[in-house]
Every structure is written in structure tokens, then in C-alpha cells.
Scaffold this active site. Structure first.
Site, PDB file in Angstrom:
ATOM      1  N   LEU A   1      87.492 -15.037  -0.721  1.00 63.18           N
ATOM      2  CA  LEU A   1      87.525 -13.891  -0.292  1.00 63.18           C
ATOM      3  C   LEU A   1      87.026 -12.773   0.330  1.00 63.18           C
ATOM      4  O   LEU A   1      85.819 -12.486  -0.662  1.00 63.18           O
ATOM      5  CB  LEU A   1      88.408 -12.550  -1.281  1.00 63.18           C
ATOM      6  CG  LEU A   1      89.146 -11.217  -0.462  1.00 63.18           C
ATOM      7  CD1 LEU A   1      90.128 -11.262  -0.488  1.00 63.18           C
ATOM      8  CD2 LEU A   1      89.406 -10.395  -2.118  1.00 63.18           C
TER       9      LEU A   1
ATOM     10  N   ASP B   1      94.311   6.368  -0.172  1.00 60.91           N
ATOM     11  CA  ASP B   1      94.749   7.794  -0.653  1.00 60.91           C
ATOM     12  C   ASP B   1      95.285   8.277  -1.518  1.00 60.91           C
ATOM     13  O   ASP B   1      96.560   7.747  -1.685  1.00 60.91           O
ATOM     14  CB  ASP B   1      94.700   8.657   1.425  1.00 60.91           C
ATOM     15  CG  ASP B   1      94.596   9.630   1.642  1.00 60.91           C
ATOM     16  OD1 ASP B   1      94.376  10.511   0.485  1.00 60.91           O
ATOM     17  OD2 ASP B   1      95.510  10.723   1.799  1.00 60.91           O
TER      18      ASP B   1
ATOM     19  N   HIS C   1      89.914   9.448  -9.036  1.00 62.51           N
ATOM     20  CA  HIS C   1      88.585   8.850  -7.593  1.00 62.51           C
ATOM     21  C   HIS C   1      88.070   7.910  -8.991  1.00 62.51           C
ATOM     22  O   HIS C   1      88.017   6.550  -8.692  1.00 62.51           O
ATOM     23  CB  HIS C   1      87.494   9.449  -7.416  1.00 62.51           C
ATOM     24  CG  HIS C   1      87.289  10.846  -6.479  1.00 62.51           C
ATOM     25  ND1 HIS C   1      88.731  10.559  -5.116  1.00 62.51           N
ATOM     26  CD2 HIS C   1      87.216  11.229  -6.568  1.00 62.51           C
ATOM     27  CE1 HIS C   1      88.683  11.235  -4.453  1.00 62.51           C
ATOM     28  NE2 HIS C   1      88.068  12.412  -5.205  1.00 62.51           N
TER      29      HIS C   1
HETATM   30  C1  IPE Z   1      90.660   8.752   4.516  1.00 69.81           C
HETATM   31  O1  IPE Z   1      91.431   9.338   3.743  1.00 69.81           O
HETATM   32  C2  IPE Z   1      90.182   8.327   4.148  1.00 69.81           C
HETATM   33  C3  IPE Z   1      89.882   7.081   2.500  1.00 69.81           C
HETATM   34  C4  IPE Z   1      90.783   6.639   2.346  1.00 69.81           C
HETATM   35  C5  IPE Z   1      88.284   7.112   2.544  1.00 69.81           C
HETATM   36  P1  IPE Z   1      91.305  11.306   3.843  1.00 69.81           P
HETATM   37  O2  IPE Z   1      92.063  11.645   2.357  1.00 69.81           O
HETATM   38  O3  IPE Z   1      90.265  11.882   4.167  1.00 69.81           O
HETATM   39  O4  IPE Z   1      92.412  10.953   5.396  1.00 69.81           O
HETATM   40  P2  IPE Z   1      92.828  12.581   5.932  1.00 69.81           P
HETATM   41  O5  IPE Z   1      91.702  14.253   5.497  1.00 69.81           O
HETATM   42  O6  IPE Z   1      94.111  12.904   4.452  1.00 69.81           O
HETATM   43  O7  IPE Z   1      93.337  12.773   6.811  1.00 69.81           O
HETATM   44  C1  IPE Z   2      91.129   9.522  -1.469  1.00 66.86           C
HETATM   45  O1  IPE Z   2      91.869   9.753  -2.521  1.00 66.86           O
HETATM   46  C2  IPE Z   2      89.661   9.029  -1.765  1.00 66.86           C
HETATM   47  C3  IPE Z   2      89.093   9.675  -0.508  1.00 66.86           C
HETATM   48  C4  IPE Z   2      89.198  10.134   0.370  1.00 66.86           C
HETATM   49  C5  IPE Z   2      87.819   8.782  -0.789  1.00 66.86           C
HETATM   50  P1  IPE Z   2      91.543  11.348  -1.978  1.00 66.86           P
HETATM   51  O2  IPE Z   2      90.641  12.387  -2.700  1.00 66.86           O
HETATM   52  O3  IPE Z   2      91.409  11.882   0.003  1.00 66.86           O
HETATM   53  O4  IPE Z   2      92.848  12.249  -2.192  1.00 66.86           O
HETATM   54  P2  IPE Z   2      94.102  13.319  -1.556  1.00 66.86           P
HETATM   55  O5  IPE Z   2      94.506  12.936  -0.150  1.00 66.86           O
HETATM   56  O6  IPE Z   2      93.455  14.485  -1.738  1.00 66.86           O
HETATM   57  O7  IPE Z   2      95.365  13.130  -2.251  1.00 66.86           O
HETATM   58 MG    MG Z   3      92.855  11.779   0.653  1.00 62.45          MG
END
Ligand code: IPE
Ligand code: IPE
Ligand code: MG
Length: 253
Positions: A136, A25, A42
């Protein structure tokens, strides 16, 4: 000797977590902080995936499970979803030679039928191409959510019971676990979430019953090898009691 190597050398090699799960995240915030589009975060996050996969392999972790796209992530703006799907297909194709070199087997968890065709075909290709690998196991969670998975498992078991194929009384924890997408995979020992949020976001709810949780404010693109090793060191300093007393654990009862 550099700092990272010193940290790696300080690890207890007999207590490397067998299964590490990660919630990757913070990509969007990483990009926004730099004034970039979220998609840049990303794209940058893919290099962290590359590094943690390599380090997991080198340390002897057997299973690495990465939350790449949740069921709820389908609700993001369509352009962001499209970019993520494009990047997933692009990255798996680009990484395949290195995965093969490192003997990494790709496994897919989630409702993969929902993934757009081009990315899906590349994922299936990588899974087949690495099926013989014995190092792995890299579990990619895509269009995954734990409640989806548990509901699916319940439906499959209910159908079998209704058809008279199984006795409802025979549904044990083991039988239920073997109906989940993670059948045959031991539960995670360590769950790491980057990006500062201290929540599970519908990830592996059944499987993390006794996992050690590690939350770090570091955003996923910035998550370094040293920080990964720090998480494992932290894990190695914990006492996993599974409901017993500390004394029982120390006496190996
Ligand atoms: C969790 O991250 C899902 C992934 C890392 C793929 P999110 O960014 O979607 O989670 P929330 O919405 O902050 O809980
Ligand atoms: C995690 O990063 C990747 C996915 C959920 C696909 P985020 O896109 O949720 O990044 P933040 O949380 O908005 O910074
Ligand atoms: Mg996120």
C-alpha cells in the site's frame, strides 16, 4: 464467523477500489461530546488511521490518501495546531515498525516545508525508511489544499513556458496532472468523508473529477472497519458511467 468477516467476504475482490481518499473529520466533536479537550479527539483519531491503513492493505487497496491537515487548518488556535503537529510527528514515529511490517510506503503531499522541524524530520525519516516498500502507498496530505496545489502547478508550467522549455500548446490534461503533487498516482476511485459534513474542503479538486463520493455521519474516531467495508460495498454497487449511457457501460463500449 463475525459480522465484519462476513462483510469482507461479501466484497467483490475484482472491484476493490485501487485508490481510496479520506477526509478524516469529526475528531473535535467526538472529544467535545465526551467532555474532553479537542486534542483528545485527535489522539483517538490516530487509532482509526492505524486501522484503516491495515484494512486497506489487507483488502488490496493500492493507494490510501488521508487528509490530515489542510492549509486552512493553520488558522486554528495555535495550541491546537501545535498539538496536531506534535501528534503527527509522534504517530509517524510510533507507527513506523508496523508500516514496515505491512510493506506500506509513505508518501507526503502538501507544503511540507511549513510543518515544524521536529515533525517534518520524522516524516522525512519515515518516507525514506519505507521507500523500498511495495505494498500500500499511504499518501499523507499535510498543509495541503487543492487550490494551493493547482496554483503551484500553474506557476511551474508558466515558468517553463516563459523560459521556452515547453510550448504552451503542449499543456494537455495529462501534462497538467503530471505537474500536481499526485503525479503518477491514479485518481481516487472512492472518496470517504466522515463527520457528517457533505463538502470537499479544498481536497483533491482536480483528482476527484470522477471519484465516487461517500459521506457518513460517523465521527472519525468512531469510524470502524465495518463502516469502511460498508463504504466499499456501496462503491461496488455504483455504476461509473464517465459521461456515457448505462447501456454503453453494460456493453463495455
Ligand atoms: C477538512 O476538515 C480537513 C481535514 C480533515 C484535515 P475541516 O474540519 O478542516 O473542514 P471544514 O472546515 O469543516 O470544511
Ligand atoms: C478533523 O477533525 C481533523 C483535522 C481537521 C485536523 P476536526 O478537528 O475538524 O473535528 P471537528 O470537525 O471539529 O469535529
Ligand atoms: Mg472538522
Amino acid at each position: 464467523m463475525d459480522e465484519l468477516q462476513k462483510k469482507i467476504d461479501s466484497l467483490d475482490r475484482n472491484r476493490i477500489p485501487v485508490h481510496v481518499a479520506m477526509i478524516m473529520d469529526g475528531n473535535g466533536r467526538w472529544a467535545q461530546k465526551k467532555g474532553f479537550a479537542r486534542s483528545e479527539g485527535h489522539a483517538e483519531g490516530i487509532s482509526t488511521v492505524h486501522r484503516v491503513t491495515k484494512l486497506s492493505s489487507d483488502l488490496g487497496v493500492k493507494y490510501l490518501t488521508l487528509y490530515a491537515f489542510s492549509t486552512e487548518n493553520w488558522n486554528r488556535p495555535p495550541e491546537e495546531v501545535a498539538t496536531l503537529m506534535y501528534l503527527i510527528g509522534w504517530a509517524i514515529e510510533r507507527e513506523l515498525p508496523e508500516l514496515l511490517r505491512n510493506n506500506v510506503r509513505i508518501h507526503l503531499l502538501g507544503d511540507i516545508d511549513r510543518i515544524p522541524q521536529e515533525a517534518r524530520e520524522r516524516l522525512f525519516y519515515a518516507r525514506e525508511a519505507t521507500a523500498h516498500c511495495t505494498g500500500l502507498q499511504l499518501n499523507m496530505c499535510l498543509s495541503y489544499s487543492s487550490r494551493w496545489e493547482i496554483t503551484e502547478a500553474a506557476r511551474v508550467l508558466a515558468r517553463k513556458a516563459a523560459a521556452g522549455e515547453i510550448d504552451p500548446e503542449s499543456i494537455s490534461e495529462e501534462v497538467f496532472a503530471s505537474s500536481l503533487t499526485t503525479a503518477g498516482i491514479p485518481d481516487p476511485d472512492l472518496l470517504i468523508r466522515t463527520g457528517g459534513e457533505e463538502r470537499i474542503s479544498n481536497y483533491l479538486l482536480w483528482q476527484i473529477a470522477y471519484s465516487e463520493l461517500y459521506f457518513t455521519p460517523v465521527l472519525w474516531p468512531d469510524f470502524s472497519d465495518a463502516e469502511y467495508v460498508d463504504a466499499i460495498i456501496d462503491y461496488q454497487n455504483r455504476e461509473r458511467r464517465y459521461g456515457k449511457t448505462s447501456e454503453q457501460v453494460r456493453n463495455n463500449e
